[in-house]
Write a protein that holds these residues in place. Structure first.
Motif, PDB file in Angstrom:
ATOM      1  N   GLN A  90     -34.375 -26.666  50.563  1.00 14.19           N
ATOM      2  CA  GLN A  90     -33.284 -27.323  49.851  1.00 14.19           C
ATOM      3  C   GLN A  90     -32.262 -26.270  49.393  1.00 14.19           C
ATOM      4  N   ILE A  91     -30.989 -26.555  49.603  1.00 17.97           N
ATOM      5  CA  ILE A  91     -29.965 -25.662  49.045  1.00 17.97           C
ATOM      6  C   ILE A  91     -29.848 -26.029  47.577  1.00 17.97           C
ATOM      7  N   MET A  92     -30.099 -25.058  46.705  1.00 15.48           N
ATOM      8  CA  MET A  92     -30.132 -25.372  45.282  1.00 15.48           C
ATOM      9  C   MET A  92     -28.755 -25.848  44.810  1.00 15.48           C
ATOM     10  N   PRO A  93     -28.713 -27.022  44.214  1.00 15.80           N
ATOM     11  CA  PRO A  93     -27.407 -27.619  43.915  1.00 15.80           C
ATOM     12  C   PRO A  93     -26.738 -27.118  42.641  1.00 15.80           C
ATOM     13  N   PHE A  94     -27.530 -26.505  41.722  1.00 15.00           N
ATOM     14  CA  PHE A  94     -27.007 -26.288  40.360  1.00 15.00           C
ATOM     15  C   PHE A  94     -25.747 -25.418  40.325  1.00 15.00           C
ATOM     16  N   GLY A  95     -25.719 -24.374  41.156  1.00 13.78           N
ATOM     17  CA  GLY A  95     -24.517 -23.545  41.232  1.00 13.78           C
ATOM     18  C   GLY A  95     -23.507 -24.140  42.194  1.00 13.78           C
ATOM     19  N   LEU A  96     -23.952 -24.292  43.448  1.00 17.29           N
ATOM     20  CA  LEU A  96     -23.015 -24.625  44.532  1.00 17.29           C
ATOM     21  C   LEU A  96     -22.369 -25.998  44.410  1.00 17.29           C
ATOM     22  N   THR A  97     -23.171 -27.006  44.068  1.00 18.82           N
ATOM     23  CA  THR A  97     -22.567 -28.346  44.085  1.00 18.82           C
ATOM     24  C   THR A  97     -22.387 -28.949  42.695  1.00 18.82           C
ATOM     25  N   MET A  98     -22.900 -28.286  41.660  1.00 20.46           N
ATOM     26  CA  MET A  98     -22.706 -28.853  40.322  1.00 20.46           C
ATOM     27  C   MET A  98     -21.668 -28.059  39.524  1.00 20.46           C
ATOM     28  N   ASN A 123     -26.146 -14.953  44.449  1.00 22.77           N
ATOM     29  CA  ASN A 123     -26.582 -13.799  43.651  1.00 22.77           C
ATOM     30  C   ASN A 123     -27.073 -14.228  42.279  1.00 22.77           C
ATOM     31  N   VAL A 124     -26.639 -15.420  41.854  1.00 24.06           N
ATOM     32  CA  VAL A 124     -26.973 -15.894  40.509  1.00 24.06           C
ATOM     33  C   VAL A 124     -27.543 -17.304  40.628  1.00 24.06           C
ATOM     34  N   TRP A 125     -28.661 -17.534  39.971  1.00 24.96           N
ATOM     35  CA  TRP A 125     -29.320 -18.855  40.011  1.00 24.96           C
ATOM     36  C   TRP A 125     -28.947 -19.606  38.730  1.00 24.96           C
ATOM     37  N   TRP A 126     -28.445 -20.825  38.902  1.00 28.09           N
ATOM     38  CA  TRP A 126     -28.031 -21.639  37.751  1.00 28.09           C
ATOM     39  C   TRP A 126     -29.026 -22.755  37.492  1.00 28.09           C
ATOM     40  N   CYS A 127     -29.042 -23.264  36.265  1.00 25.19           N
ATOM     41  CA  CYS A 127     -29.766 -24.502  35.986  1.00 25.19           C
ATOM     42  C   CYS A 127     -28.903 -25.385  35.089  1.00 25.19           C
ATOM     43  N   MET A 170     -28.462 -18.237  34.746  1.00 27.08           N
ATOM     44  CA  MET A 170     -27.438 -18.866  33.899  1.00 27.08           C
ATOM     45  C   MET A 170     -27.763 -20.352  33.744  1.00 27.08           C
ATOM     46  N   ILE A 171     -27.332 -20.914  32.629  1.00 27.39           N
ATOM     47  CA  ILE A 171     -27.487 -22.358  32.415  1.00 27.39           C
ATOM     48  C   ILE A 171     -26.119 -22.907  31.978  1.00 27.39           C
ATOM     49  N   PHE A 172     -25.719 -24.058  32.552  1.00 33.71           N
ATOM     50  CA  PHE A 172     -24.515 -24.708  31.999  1.00 33.71           C
ATOM     51  C   PHE A 172     -24.997 -25.816  31.073  1.00 33.71           C
ATOM     52  N   CYS A 173     -24.429 -25.835  29.871  1.00 32.91           N
ATOM     53  CA  CYS A 173     -24.939 -26.714  28.815  1.00 32.91           C
ATOM     54  C   CYS A 173     -23.847 -27.588  28.229  1.00 32.91           C
ATOM     55  N   ALA A 244     -18.330 -33.047  32.246  1.00 36.43           N
ATOM     56  CA  ALA A 244     -19.718 -33.425  32.562  1.00 36.43           C
ATOM     57  C   ALA A 244     -19.749 -34.583  33.551  1.00 36.43           C
ATOM     58  N   LYS A 245     -18.871 -35.564  33.360  1.00 35.67           N
ATOM     59  CA  LYS A 245     -18.858 -36.736  34.246  1.00 35.67           C
ATOM     60  C   LYS A 245     -18.359 -36.350  35.643  1.00 35.67           C
ATOM     61  N   TYR A 246     -17.390 -35.439  35.674  1.00 43.14           N
ATOM     62  CA  TYR A 246     -16.868 -34.959  36.964  1.00 43.14           C
ATOM     63  C   TYR A 246     -18.002 -34.310  37.758  1.00 43.14           C
ATOM     64  N   LEU A 247     -18.813 -33.495  37.071  1.00 35.70           N
ATOM     65  CA  LEU A 247     -19.933 -32.811  37.733  1.00 35.70           C
ATOM     66  C   LEU A 247     -20.927 -33.825  38.311  1.00 35.70           C
ATOM     67  N   LEU A 248     -21.191 -34.895  37.551  1.00 29.23           N
ATOM     68  CA  LEU A 248     -22.223 -35.851  37.973  1.00 29.23           C
ATOM     69  C   LEU A 248     -21.870 -36.549  39.289  1.00 29.23           C
ATOM     70  N   GLU A 249     -20.587 -36.719  39.568  1.00 29.62           N
ATOM     71  CA  GLU A 249     -20.208 -37.350  40.839  1.00 29.62           C
ATOM     72  C   GLU A 249     -20.653 -36.482  42.015  1.00 29.62           C
ATOM     73  N   PHE A 250     -20.603 -35.154  41.830  1.00 31.77           N
ATOM     74  CA  PHE A 250     -21.052 -34.256  42.899  1.00 31.77           C
ATOM     75  C   PHE A 250     -22.568 -34.250  42.986  1.00 31.77           C
ATOM     76  N   GLU A 251     -23.227 -34.358  41.800  1.00 33.83           N
ATOM     77  CA  GLU A 251     -24.697 -34.323  41.790  1.00 33.83           C
ATOM     78  C   GLU A 251     -25.255 -35.525  42.547  1.00 33.83           C
ATOM     79  N   ARG A 252     -24.563 -36.661  42.488  1.00 37.69           N
ATOM     80  CA  ARG A 252     -25.123 -37.896  43.042  1.00 37.69           C
ATOM     81  C   ARG A 252     -24.691 -38.180  44.475  1.00 37.69           C
ATOM     82  N   GLY A 253     -23.587 -37.571  44.904  1.00 36.99           N
ATOM     83  CA  GLY A 253     -22.998 -38.017  46.175  1.00 36.99           C
ATOM     84  C   GLY A 253     -23.512 -37.287  47.404  1.00 36.99           C
ATOM     85  N   ASN A 254     -24.810 -37.370  47.665  1.00 42.33           N
ATOM     86  CA  ASN A 254     -25.359 -36.671  48.834  1.00 42.33           C
ATOM     87  C   ASN A 254     -25.799 -37.653  49.903  1.00 42.33           C
TER      88      ASN A 254
END
Ligand SMILES: Cc1cc2nc3c(=O)[nH]c(=O)nc-3n(C[C@H](O)[C@H](O)[C@H](O)COP(=O)(O)OP(=O)(O)OC[C@H]3O[C@@H](n4cnc5c(N)ncnc54)[C@H](O)[C@@H]3O)c2cc1C
Length: 404
Positions: A90-98, A123-127, A170-173, A244-254
């Motif tokens: 799986q390509i980790m989504p937290f950085g690239l797609t979120m 280079n950096v892993w996000w959550c 890194m974490i986005f909060c 936050a809502k803008y991000l969620l559209e990317f999280e869900r649209g796969n």
């Protein structure tokens, strides 16, 4: 709309297929296939993502100016379907797609220069730090506090269900910068926090499918007087809910159909090998009918995906239609997992996970497919909950897609 692929698209599909075949190591594929949740070791994910980056394919959804692959919508679809069909990590989504689309749209020039190249190069892993104990579906009730202390915020509170926080740099909060009366959405801000900051503790949440090592998935992250520089605020203070809502559209649209087809083909293979004492499951008309119904539903989803993805250009988000893909895709994932569980029959009973843990010398019970099916079934219950539960997606569709 013409849903057939052009000759160029077919040539692209062959190119992607050949590249995966030449690049994806068999041992890594075996590790992915043994994982109940699709996760493998951090270094394996990073290795694979760096290979995709070298080829220029790591970010199919990014605009070209930021290093995106520059795919057409149909190439994007084909690419993702080929990765799913080959069962690549799986390509980790937290950085690239979120977080990346949020930084591109709302971040400062300094934030773009600082974070985007490292996300692209893995280079950096996000959550993701959205949910809190007591604030999941009702996310706007979140309580994690970020107090203004001049040049920094002082953060206190906790995030929960944080996927793979143990790997994250890194974490986005979402944090509460103001608790003014009014709508709870007001006063929420979007902060980028270094996971090495003093005062952060990660507490693993052990789930039913947890292997002794290697498949730890979710965590609670505690923040105790954590100092976060003001420069880590995205956009404007108090506008975090919009981001936050803008991000969620990317999280869900796969797209889901490529992976679903592969998983259903596996169920067919198991049903051909396994019986219930009275014959092969594959010859049972009731089971055959359920496989056929599932295949029809996957095809319907595939056409919906092509229709939606076909209307997008690079960097665009799909808005509330992402809820359609998330809901149908995850419902069908669970339907296929239920068929697989039924197909392995008695092999679902033993708790087999330790036998395929890294370094284990235990002999697994039954054929290879027997070992991972029950843990995957249990793990798969999450898909209708995470990224906003399917009930919440139905509310969104009712309001924003159907206008009810
Ligand atoms: C495996 C896993 C990984 C996750 N990873 C992350 C992560 O990395 N980062 C992160 O921030 N979060 C993560 N989450 C959290 C996830 O987003 C939340 O679990 C989800 O939003 C649901 O919130 P909740 O668990 O608090 O359930 P609740 O909100 O308490 O919901 C309980 C039930 O009530 C239903 N419900 C609630 N409100 C309504 C309503 N208005 N209408 C109809 N039904 C409703 C829900 O659908 C659900 O069935 C993860 C969750 C899981 C299970």
């Amino acid at each position: 709309m013409d849903l057939a692929f052009s000759a160029e698209d077919i040539a692209f599909r062959d190119e992607v297929r050949a590249w995966i075949k030449a690049t994806y190591p068999d041992e890594m594929r075996a590790r992915v296939e043994r994982s109940p949740n699709g996760h493998i070791a951090r270094e394996d994910h990073v290795w694979w993502q760096k290979k995709l980056h070298e080829r220029g394919w790591i970010a199919p959804n990014w605009p070209k100016e930021y290093g995106g692959a520059g795919f057409t919508p149909s190439q994007k679809y084909i690419f993702q379907a080929e990765l799913a069909a080959a069962n690549t990590p799986q390509i980790m989504p937290f950085g690239l797609t979120m977080v990346a689309p949020v930084i591109m749209k709302f971040g400062s020039p300094e934030q773009k220069a600082k974070y985007l190249p490292d996300i692209l190069a893995s280079n950096v892993w996000w959550c993701q730090g959205y949910s809190e104990p007591g604030s999941g579906s009702d996310l706007a009730s979140l309580q994690m506090k970020a107090e203004d202390k001049g040049d920094h915020y002082l953060c206190n509170g906790s995030k929960i269900w944080t996927t793979l926080a143990q790997y994250a740099d890194m974490i986005f909060c979402l944090v509460r910068t103001k608790s003014a009366p009014g709508k709870p959405q007001e006063g929420i801000s979007f902060l980028l926090i270094d996971m090495k900051s003093p005062g952060i503790t990660i507490r693993p949440l052990v789930t039913l499918d947890n292997a002794p090592e290697g498949s730890q998935e979710v965590n609670q992250v505690l923040f105790d007087d954590v100092k976060v520089p003001k420069g880590n605020l995205i956009g404007e203070e108090g506008k975090g809910w919009t981001y936050a809502k803008y991000l969620l559209e990317f999280e869900r649209g796969n797209p889901y159909s490529g992976g679903l087809r592969k998983a259903l083909a596996r169920v067919r293979r198991i049903a051909e090998a396994e019986g219930d004492g009275a014959g092969r499951l594959a010859d049972d008309p009731g089971f055959q009918a359920r496989i056929a119904e599932t295949e029809v539903a996957i095809t319907a989803l595939e056409f919906t995906e092509l229709r939606i993805i076909g209307t997008l250009t690079a960097g665009q988000n799909m808005g509330a239609t992402s809820s359609i893909l998330k809901t149908r895709g995850t419902e069908l994932q669970q339907q296929v997992q239920e068929l697989a569980l039924e197909a392995i029959g008695a092999y679902a009973v033993p708790f087999n996970v330790p036998a395929h843990g890294k370094g284990s010398n235990l002999t697994p019970i039954g054929p290879d497919y027997a070992n991972v099916t029950a843990p995957s079934y249990f793990n798969g219950r999450k898909t209708s909950i995470y990224a906003g539960s399917n009930e919440i997606q139905r509310n969104i569709m009712a309001k924003l897609v159907l206008g009810l």
